[in-house]
Design an enzyme around this catalytic site. Sequence first.
Site, PDB file in Angstrom:
ATOM      1  N   ASP A  18       0.825  -1.336   0.028  1.00 16.65           N
ATOM      2  CA  ASP A  18      -0.083  -0.007  -0.083  1.00 16.65           C
ATOM      3  C   ASP A  18       0.714   1.114   0.018  1.00 16.65           C
ATOM      4  O   ASP A  18       0.672   2.250   0.762  1.00 16.65           O
ATOM      5  CB  ASP A  18      -0.858  -0.041   1.349  1.00 16.65           C
ATOM      6  N   GLU A  70     -11.880  -0.485  -2.725  1.00 13.73           N
ATOM      7  CA  GLU A  70     -10.837   0.377  -1.627  1.00 13.73           C
ATOM      8  C   GLU A  70      -9.733   0.995  -2.233  1.00 13.73           C
ATOM      9  O   GLU A  70      -9.616   1.201  -3.520  1.00 13.73           O
ATOM     10  CB  GLU A  70     -10.417  -1.027  -0.641  1.00 13.73           C
TER      11      GLU A  70
END
Length: 339
Positions: free
Chosen positions: A16, A223
């Site tokens: 991420d 997401e």
Amino acid sequence: MKQQPRYLFPEDYMADPSAHVFEDKIYIYPSHDWESGKPENDNGDHFDMKDYHVFSLDSIDGKVTHHGEVLRVEDIPWAGRQLWDSDVAHKDGKYYLYFSMKDKTDIFRIGVAVSDRPSGPFTPLDTPIDGSYSIDPCVFCDSDEQYYMYFGGIWGGQLQYYRNNKLNADVNLPLFHDHSLSPKVVRLSDDMLSFAEIPQDALIIDEAGNPLKQGDTERRFFEASWMHKYQGKYYFSYSTGDTHLLCYAIGDNPYGPFTYQGVILTPVVGWTTHHSIVEFQGKWWLFYHDCVPSAGKTWLRSMKVVELEYDDQGRIKTIEGQQIDNLESSTIEQLHRKS
Ligand code: FUB
């Protein structure tokens, strides 16, 4: 010549990656994956991260500096578990780390931690941001110096249990033909520590102006929100989760609506796909992760960077996610650093 994808930190598993230019360098704020032994499930319990680390680069192909551990679960007063995706914003000499974590009741909230330096360490506030929920905060500074947070994620990210910003245990994902759940957008207060308003839907629509449907799994939001501006337009990008695509949609202002445009990155090795986009030294870069070095273990991801290009209409050129089969076996062997 176009830069090839590069693994940034082969010594450990980082995912991420949120990248920003601070003090003329790229700073990267990833999640820190590790082998916790937690069984894999749809709630993402296997992503049981317990600290954050910071990295920086003077040039995209230069040395990666590891600034070490900058925040740990045990230092956060409201901590339950699982330090998921984070992002950092800079204002008036302070750096604000926004992070997703479950509180002591196992509900995801968004917290803030503050530092005088982009490299940390970061000091957490005693409580999460009032009114925050779900995961994956991305903070975007607009040209007028207003800061906006985008957030949200379904399945393990818990967004399906909210309507009108309220937790409601009786609701869940919309049905196939219903409008999909939207990521949220909210302006931050001047002190960067709270929401200045009630979070709103950052609506993603198709070319005919209709909101995307829940069954449109190749295009609807799952997401990993990110926002960047290119040639005066607002590019909202995100992951479609269970169909493993990174997509983008364009709007005329930070709140949207955002019209779906296409795929940035086709599926990578591993279940999740998550990214950030930043301009640095005259080119645009996609930071992302895959699970090639861990031989496909989806909870052990490795961060990478590759050049991102636009065509002359401002459309992002699709990048092929590297598939494990395309790699030379010697490369795979090299990347099996920990086994
Ligand atoms: O790293 C944990 C979670 O996995 C992130 O918050 C999601 O976006 C997915 O990448």
